[in-house]
Design a protein around this motif. Sequence first.
Motif, mmCIF file in Angstrom:
data_model
loop_
_atom_site.group_PDB
_atom_site.id
_atom_site.type_symbol
_atom_site.label_atom_id
_atom_site.label_comp_id
_atom_site.label_asym_id
_atom_site.label_seq_id
_atom_site.Cartn_x
_atom_site.Cartn_y
_atom_site.Cartn_z
ATOM 1 N N THR A 256 -3.997 5.257 0.401
ATOM 2 C CA THR A 256 -4.775 4.075 0.034
ATOM 3 C C THR A 256 -5.914 3.878 1.028
ATOM 4 O OG1 THR A 256 -2.826 3.001 -0.907
ATOM 5 C CG2 THR A 256 -4.683 1.590 -0.371
ATOM 6 N N SER A 257 -7.100 3.535 0.508
ATOM 7 C CA SER A 257 -8.257 3.290 1.363
ATOM 8 C C SER A 257 -8.104 1.964 2.105
ATOM 9 C CB SER A 257 -9.529 3.251 0.512
ATOM 10 O OG SER A 257 -10.600 2.666 1.221
ATOM 11 N N ASP B 191 -12.537 1.541 -6.183
ATOM 12 C CA ASP B 191 -13.545 2.250 -5.397
ATOM 13 C C ASP B 191 -14.936 1.674 -5.595
ATOM 14 O OD1 ASP B 191 -13.202 3.167 -7.989
ATOM 15 O OD2 ASP B 191 -13.562 5.271 -7.511
ATOM 16 N N SER C 32 -10.392 0.301 3.644
ATOM 17 C CA SER C 32 -11.510 -0.606 3.348
ATOM 18 C C SER C 32 -11.310 -1.287 1.998
ATOM 19 C CB SER C 32 -12.839 0.154 3.373
ATOM 20 O OG SER C 32 -12.874 1.171 2.374
ATOM 21 N N GLU C 33 -10.738 -0.565 1.037
ATOM 22 C CA GLU C 33 -10.467 -1.182 -0.260
ATOM 23 C C GLU C 33 -9.407 -2.275 -0.127
ATOM 24 O OE1 GLU C 33 -9.631 1.796 -3.231
ATOM 25 O OE2 GLU C 33 -11.414 2.969 -2.691
ATOM 26 N N GLY D 190 -3.881 4.927 -3.952
ATOM 27 C CA GLY D 190 -5.002 5.801 -3.626
ATOM 28 C C GLY D 190 -5.464 6.613 -4.814
ATOM 29 N N THR E 250 0.851 -1.191 0.000
ATOM 30 C CA THR E 250 0.000 0.000 0.000
ATOM 31 C C THR E 250 0.885 1.239 0.000
ATOM 32 O OG1 THR E 250 -0.156 0.096 2.424
ATOM 33 C CG2 THR E 250 -1.840 -1.189 1.259
#
Length: 292
Positions: A83-84, A257, A86-87, A196, A79
């Motif tokens: 970066t999300s 997303d 949850s993703e 991200g 990552t």
Amino acid sequence: MINFRYHLVSIAAILIALAAGIALGSGPLEDDDDTQAASQTTSRSDDPGVRSFETGFAARTAPGMLKDTLKDRPVVVLTVPGTSASEVKDVVKGLGLAGAEVTGQVALTSKMLDSSGRQFAEGVAQQAAEGVDGVTEAGDSYGRIGSALARALMASEPGTLDETATTIRSAFTEGDLITETRAPKRAATLAVLVTGPQRATGAAQSTVIAALAAAINPTGQGVVVAGPASSSTDGGAVKAVREGAAASEISTVDVTDTAAGRVVTVLAAAEQASGQPGAWGTSRSDSGALPK
């Protein structure tokens, strides 16, 4: 007879197109319409009803689509800042559904990706990986840094991480170039780098991510770089990878997303592992919505 998986893939493609705001049958979006398309994408993908439907569909179909596509394949997840979480969580879950062994999760820090710190990162890499094949001979700074990182986390064949790998990883950690969200236990043969969204000030960082991905890719079965829809627009990391010298060798996805897009990320990893890299996701993706 057309099989069940074919139906799932076809329906998933429609859902991805819907979630990404692509008008089916209208062809690729023209560059002049990017601003309007981005606005439409935001409004449609943020609609609670559409998002709930798409998430529910992906959850029901993912096990059947992903089953055994990465069976017993050791994969490390990387990552970057922005970066999300949850993703990443969903991608890791999808890798598990595909039968992969997630060997670890490692975050590349802002210090690693800040071009002003390139000399420091290169110094750490050269000192920790002195005499290691494929590292000191790499052509440029990020080639050496990325090659050292790959040597620390990956190998051509599954196996234990040797002393050299541990030494490099420790040096990168102590230098605040990486943090171990989940410390790697074994050598991976494949990497999935989740990035991200595009940021106005992020073009330089995206260029570094692309350079590191290109350096990591020759190890094992290579790397997949995945991010949200905006990551394939100007300044985004996915676009930087797709425009880089190693574009034809690295798989990319620009729909993390969406829930369906995170499933596509795992399917892309399976394609990369089988030696069939491609670019999947929005209409900016040359290989289409998802692997066939």
